[in-house]
Design a protein around this motif. Structure first.
Motif, PDB file in Angstrom:
ATOM      1  N   GLU A 111       0.834  -1.203   0.000  1.00 23.00           N
ATOM      2  CA  GLU A 111       0.000   0.000   0.000  1.00 23.00           C
ATOM      3  C   GLU A 111       0.872   1.259   0.000  1.00 23.00           C
ATOM      4  O   GLU A 111       0.579   2.237  -0.694  1.00 23.00           O
ATOM      5  N   ARG A 114       2.294   1.988  -3.423  1.00 19.69           N
ATOM      6  CA  ARG A 114       1.346   2.673  -4.309  1.00 19.69           C
ATOM      7  C   ARG A 114       1.276   4.163  -3.992  1.00 19.69           C
ATOM      8  O   ARG A 114       1.203   5.000  -4.904  1.00 19.69           O
ATOM      9  N   ILE A 115       1.307   4.514  -2.704  1.00 23.07           N
ATOM     10  CA  ILE A 115       1.299   5.934  -2.334  1.00 23.07           C
ATOM     11  C   ILE A 115       2.551   6.622  -2.866  1.00 23.07           C
ATOM     12  O   ILE A 115       2.495   7.733  -3.412  1.00 23.07           O
ATOM     13  N   ASN A 118       2.240   7.356  -6.540  1.00 25.27           N
ATOM     14  CA  ASN A 118       1.351   8.491  -6.798  1.00 25.27           C
ATOM     15  C   ASN A 118       2.058   9.821  -6.541  1.00 25.27           C
ATOM     16  O   ASN A 118       1.950  10.764  -7.334  1.00 25.27           O
ATOM     17  N   LEU A 167      -6.604   8.666  -3.425  1.00 19.54           N
ATOM     18  CA  LEU A 167      -5.512   9.048  -4.307  1.00 19.54           C
ATOM     19  C   LEU A 167      -5.590   8.244  -5.596  1.00 19.54           C
ATOM     20  O   LEU A 167      -5.433   7.026  -5.600  1.00 19.54           O
ATOM     21  N   CYS A 190      -3.983  10.631   5.576  1.00 17.17           N
ATOM     22  CA  CYS A 190      -4.597   9.541   4.825  1.00 17.17           C
ATOM     23  C   CYS A 190      -4.208   8.211   5.450  1.00 17.17           C
ATOM     24  O   CYS A 190      -3.239   8.128   6.214  1.00 17.17           O
ATOM     25  N   GLY A 194      -4.676   4.812   0.912  1.00 18.00           N
ATOM     26  CA  GLY A 194      -4.720   5.989   0.059  1.00 18.00           C
ATOM     27  C   GLY A 194      -5.983   6.806   0.172  1.00 18.00           C
ATOM     28  O   GLY A 194      -6.235   7.680  -0.662  1.00 18.00           O
TER      29      GLY A 194
END
Length: 417
Positions: A111, A114-115, A118, A167, A190, A194
């Motif tokens: 996770e 992925r942040i 972004n 996000l 957050c 996300g």
């Protein structure tokens, strides 16, 4: 995929940039290139890491993550039928990102990965000609958002008939996401999936310039709740910056990761109690892209006898002379509180401090560069001056493009950024 492969060599190239070191892979029973500062044994291979300064425990943990990620992601069974060029390309763009995600996210690493992707994508954006700035305080999802404390105001989206925003590309393309929340005085909250639940506003407070630049406002919130994981944000120079304490700063700059271990920078200056930790000064200058040259020494008698200081920068009006005499012998604490230290460090010439970093001894000094060893000359005027000055103590150079270099006995012993 073997640790001795070209694919892993591509990863080690990024490690060398991140930690300012050199790396090699040898067979378990082979002689290496010298005594490594740290090594990791896996199977019949030994990954060796070399640096003139010892690696900290934090840096060793990060190196362990890099090797672990590579072995997990690029095992022989999974990639046996894949072209080596594809493997090398995948490794060079993903292993370091995954290692950073595991380092800060632990079991939530995917996770967090992925942040990070972004925020990295957003860091390339511009708004009205300037770099986009924003930031996120990431929680593990086990707690309610909205820390209540004096000076901190939390605006929760759920109170505005909204469950939060997620996000994604649509949100990141919306200029409203980064126009209002700048990552300095305000930043989003957050969870690891996300989902942005709201944002914090921090009231104006009395902090030194270095504390503000180094994110102490963010840490004043992050350190209150044990369920907050880390902060990730974009600086005014499009760097992606990650931290969860004052132990380190992990920075994605010019397409590569850089690991700033604060304890390494402080230890090389001296293991003493400081009025302000040296790392804050040098990291702040690196972050705002201001060049500087500093010498920590108590050998002022030798400096004077050797006529090491050739002259001082002077505009011709005598202004610099008056300022220099007014700040010489000042305590470092007083010039930090007044804001003068940042101005001193960003003017031309060398700044000299006592070796315990408690007193300002001189500013705007132009020094004799002939004392630099011949193999350290030719890297630019500031580099040569740093090598020469380090014959009298510890010299630190911050380049205008970000790197921090430490010199001792005429040699560069550490470089990061």
């Amino acid at each position: 995929m073997q640790l001795g492969s070209d694919t892993f060599r591509a990863v080690l190239n990024d490690v060398e940039i991140a930690l300012g070191c050199e790396c090699s892979v040898v067979g378990l029973w082979e002689d290496g290139e010298g005594e490594p500062s740290y090594e990791i044994v896996h199977g019949d291979k030994c990954v060796q890491f070399f640096r003139r300064l010892s690696f900290s425990d934090l840096e060793k943990r990060f190196l362990d993550h890099v090797v672990d990620v590579f072995n997990s992601a690029f095992n022989d069974d999974f990639h046996s039928g894949m072209d080596m060029a594809y493997c090398s390309a995948m490794a060079s763009v993903s292993v370091m990102d995954m290692a950073v995600a595991k380092f800060v996210g632990n079991m939530h690493w995917y996770e967090v990965f992925r942040i990070i992707q972004n925020i990295k994508s957003l860091s390339y954006e511009k708004y009205e000609g300037s770099a986009v700035k924003t930031g996120l305080l990431v929680f593990d999802g086990r707690t309610d958002f909205g820390i209540r404390r004096p000076g901190v105001n939390f605006i929760e989206f759920s109170e505005l008939d909204s469950k939060g925003i997620i996000l994604n590309d649509l949100v990141l393309r919306d200029a409203a996401f980064y126009r209002y929340v700048d990552g300095y005085d305000s930043f989003y909250a957050c969870d690891v999936s996300g989902v942005v639940k709201g944002y914090y506003n921090i009231e104006e407070s009395v902090m030194s310039s270095f504390d503000k630049i180094c994110g102490q406002k963010v840490l004043s919130v992050l350190n209150v709740d044990g369920n907050s994981m880390f902060y990730i944000g974009i600086t005014s120079y499009s760097d992606v910056e990650i931290y969860k304490s004052n132990k380190s700063r992990i920075v994605f700059r010019r397409g590569k990761w850089r690991i700033f271990d604060c304890s390494v920078i402080d230890a090389v200056v001296g293991n003493v109690e400081f009025d302000i930790e040296p790392w804050r000064c040098f990291y702040a200058l690196s972050k705002i892209r201001k060049g500087s040259l500093v010498l920590f020494t108590d050998r002022f008698g030798e400096i004077e006898d050797d006529r090491f200081i050739k002259k001082h920068i002077d505009s011709g009006s005598g202004v610099f002379d008056v300022i220099r005499e007014s700040v010489k012998k000042c305590g470092v604490r007083s010039v930090v509180e007044s804001g003068e230290l940042l101005r001193m460090l960003t003017t031309d010439g060398m700044v000299m401090f006592s070796s315990d970093f408690r007193q300002v001894m001189d500013i705007n000094a132009i020094v004799d560069t002939s004392k630099a060893p011949s193999n350290e000359m030719g890297g630019g005027g500031r580099s040569t001056a740093a090598a020469s000055a380090s014959m009298y103590g510890i010299a630190v150079k911050v380049s205008e493009d970000g790197p921090i270099s430490v010199y001792r006995n005429g040699r560069c012993v550490y470089k990061v950024g």
